[in-house]
Enzyme design. Structure first.
Site, PDB file in Angstrom:
ATOM      1  N   GLU A  68       0.943 -17.789  83.591  1.00 24.51           N
ATOM      2  CA  GLU A  68       1.842 -16.765  83.392  1.00 24.51           C
ATOM      3  C   GLU A  68       1.474 -15.669  82.597  1.00 24.51           C
ATOM      4  O   GLU A  68       0.668 -15.921  81.755  1.00 24.51           O
ATOM      5  CB  GLU A  68       3.015 -17.678  82.781  1.00 24.51           C
ATOM      6  CG  GLU A  68       4.284 -16.820  82.355  1.00 24.51           C
ATOM      7  CD  GLU A  68       5.432 -17.648  82.307  1.00 24.51           C
ATOM      8  OE1 GLU A  68       6.229 -18.027  83.177  1.00 24.51           O
ATOM      9  OE2 GLU A  68       5.728 -18.074  81.123  1.00 24.51           O
ATOM     10  N   LYS A  70       3.126 -13.204  80.311  1.00 23.76           N
ATOM     11  CA  LYS A  70       4.253 -13.231  79.217  1.00 23.76           C
ATOM     12  C   LYS A  70       3.913 -12.612  78.044  1.00 23.76           C
ATOM     13  O   LYS A  70       3.173 -12.626  77.072  1.00 23.76           O
ATOM     14  CB  LYS A  70       4.577 -14.696  79.079  1.00 23.76           C
ATOM     15  CG  LYS A  70       5.685 -14.919  78.254  1.00 23.76           C
ATOM     16  CD  LYS A  70       5.832 -16.398  77.800  1.00 23.76           C
ATOM     17  CE  LYS A  70       6.971 -16.887  76.858  1.00 23.76           C
ATOM     18  NZ  LYS A  70       7.130 -18.303  76.670  1.00 23.76           N
ATOM     19  N   LYS A 129       9.633 -14.651  87.316  1.00 26.09           N
ATOM     20  CA  LYS A 129      10.215 -15.594  86.264  1.00 26.09           C
ATOM     21  C   LYS A 129      11.272 -14.583  85.829  1.00 26.09           C
ATOM     22  O   LYS A 129      11.168 -13.631  84.917  1.00 26.09           O
ATOM     23  CB  LYS A 129       8.997 -15.789  85.344  1.00 26.09           C
ATOM     24  CG  LYS A 129       9.509 -16.690  84.224  1.00 26.09           C
ATOM     25  CD  LYS A 129       9.370 -18.232  84.630  1.00 26.09           C
ATOM     26  CE  LYS A 129       9.783 -19.331  83.346  1.00 26.09           C
ATOM     27  NZ  LYS A 129       8.501 -19.280  82.655  1.00 26.09           N
ATOM     28  N   GLU A 178      14.475 -24.999  87.960  1.00 28.61           N
ATOM     29  CA  GLU A 178      14.010 -25.799  86.702  1.00 28.61           C
ATOM     30  C   GLU A 178      15.229 -26.467  86.120  1.00 28.61           C
ATOM     31  O   GLU A 178      16.428 -26.034  85.915  1.00 28.61           O
ATOM     32  CB  GLU A 178      13.812 -24.334  85.914  1.00 28.61           C
ATOM     33  CG  GLU A 178      13.407 -25.111  84.312  1.00 28.61           C
ATOM     34  CD  GLU A 178      13.229 -23.485  83.623  1.00 28.61           C
ATOM     35  OE1 GLU A 178      11.868 -22.818  83.783  1.00 28.61           O
ATOM     36  OE2 GLU A 178      13.831 -23.209  82.567  1.00 28.61           O
ATOM     37  N   ASN A 198      11.221 -28.462  82.667  1.00 29.62           N
ATOM     38  CA  ASN A 198      10.846 -27.544  81.233  1.00 29.62           C
ATOM     39  C   ASN A 198      10.907 -28.563  80.074  1.00 29.62           C
ATOM     40  O   ASN A 198      11.995 -29.032  79.777  1.00 29.62           O
ATOM     41  CB  ASN A 198      11.881 -26.305  81.243  1.00 29.62           C
ATOM     42  CG  ASN A 198      11.417 -25.324  80.400  1.00 29.62           C
ATOM     43  OD1 ASN A 198      10.751 -25.538  79.402  1.00 29.62           O
ATOM     44  ND2 ASN A 198      11.801 -24.149  80.497  1.00 29.62           N
ATOM     45  N   GLU A 228       6.659 -27.630  82.904  1.00 26.96           N
ATOM     46  CA  GLU A 228       6.474 -26.131  82.517  1.00 26.96           C
ATOM     47  C   GLU A 228       6.755 -26.363  80.637  1.00 26.96           C
ATOM     48  O   GLU A 228       7.376 -27.193  80.337  1.00 26.96           O
ATOM     49  CB  GLU A 228       7.689 -25.488  82.927  1.00 26.96           C
ATOM     50  CG  GLU A 228       7.962 -25.624  84.458  1.00 26.96           C
ATOM     51  CD  GLU A 228       9.148 -24.893  84.934  1.00 26.96           C
ATOM     52  OE1 GLU A 228       9.856 -23.960  84.069  1.00 26.96           O
ATOM     53  OE2 GLU A 228       9.654 -24.966  85.803  1.00 26.96           O
ATOM     54  N   SER A 229       5.809 -25.392  80.296  1.00 29.10           N
ATOM     55  CA  SER A 229       6.241 -25.341  78.719  1.00 29.10           C
ATOM     56  C   SER A 229       5.699 -26.306  77.704  1.00 29.10           C
ATOM     57  O   SER A 229       5.626 -27.827  78.025  1.00 29.10           O
ATOM     58  CB  SER A 229       7.846 -25.220  78.190  1.00 29.10           C
ATOM     59  OG  SER A 229       8.527 -24.232  78.762  1.00 29.10           O
TER      60      SER A 229
END
Length: 273
Positions: A68, A70, A129, A178, A198, A228-229
């Protein structure tokens, strides 16, 4: 686009997700006025066939990482304000990323549609995103070169997920849905290609990898699963692969480094060992 400041939605009892969606409604209305759908449909990328993130995630020669780009987050503030999206995403691609994720939200994440356009020089699937709440944003995603859109169950009804996902499928875009909890499993529909769990609670921003472990077994077997995350080491990826996760969306871990490109290259090398 310079956003006009609005304060009417910034109420003390609202969580950050509600605040973001309030702002997003304002932005989408402004964008519709500035660039009609007919204009979006005339862009170069709108006429091209998107790439398949599903196929790239299933390619064993790649890392499975959706890397990603970001710049900042509401919880951490600025992470890397000056990074060049073309340089960083090219390095991600060269070192085996299975896909790219580019933040296009400006106010809360410091991103832009231009960041995605600059990343488009790479022949790799790109996820837009953002907080998609309107079919206009789906058309806009294809017009700037995205291959995949993100739909967040936490701020959409199952019916709206289906409408937005169907719009994406009509445009040959793939859909990443998500989810954060068991209740959001009901948002999964036929038009969804990939389900992302997530690990970060969007209301509190707390992270728990066990969220992926628990929800992984409840996601339909025909859907590609990604986590994710909160993924910051190779050990976590190898553990989650045991639960049939094919992809891992990682951004902050690389973007917080002084050189995100080198950080990703080192991580990808570790993953091979």
């Amino acid at each position: 686009m310079k956003l006009i400041p609005h304060t009417s939605y910034l109420k003390p009892h609202m969580n950050i997700l509600e605040t973001i969606i309030g702002q997003k409604k304002i932005e989408v209305a402004e964008r519709k006025q500035q660039t009609p759908v007919a204009a979006l449909e005339q862009t170069e990328w709108f006429l091209k066939t998107p790439l398949s993130l599903r196929k790239f995630l299933l390619d064993r020669n790649k890392t499975g990482i959706i890397a990603e780009f970001k710049r900042k987050s509401p919880s951490k503030g600025w992470i890397n304000a000056d990074a060049d999206p073309a340089v960083v995403t090219t390095a991600y691609t060269q070192h085996g990323a299975s896909g790219l994720s580019v933040l296009t939200d400006e106010k809360f994440f410091g991103g832009s549609l231009d960041d995605l356009k600059k990343a488009r020089l790479n022949s790799i699937p790109i996820l837009r995103k953002d907080f998609i709440i309107d079919t206009y944003q789906v058309v806009e995603a294809k017009a700037v070169g995205a291959d995949v859109i993100l739909l967040i169950a936490a701020n959409l009804t199952p019916a709206l997920v289906k409408t937005l996902a169907a719009t994406a499928k009509n445009l040959e875009l793939e859909v990443l849905l998500e989810i954060h909890n068991e209740e959001e499993l009901e948002h999964i529909c036929d038009e969804v290609d990939i389900v992302g769990v997530n690990n970060r609670n969007l209301k509190t921003f707390e992270v728990n990898i066990e969220t992926s472990v628990y929800l992984g077994g409840l996601i339909p077997a025909d859907k590609i699963k990604i986590s994710e995350s909160g993924i910051s080491n190779v050990r976590t990826i190898k553990e989650l692969k045991k639960y049939d996760y094919k992809g891992f969306l990682i951004g902050e871990n690389f973007m917080k480094a002084s050189d995100p490109a080198s950080a990703f290259a080192a991580f990808a090398e570790q993953l091979k060992s």
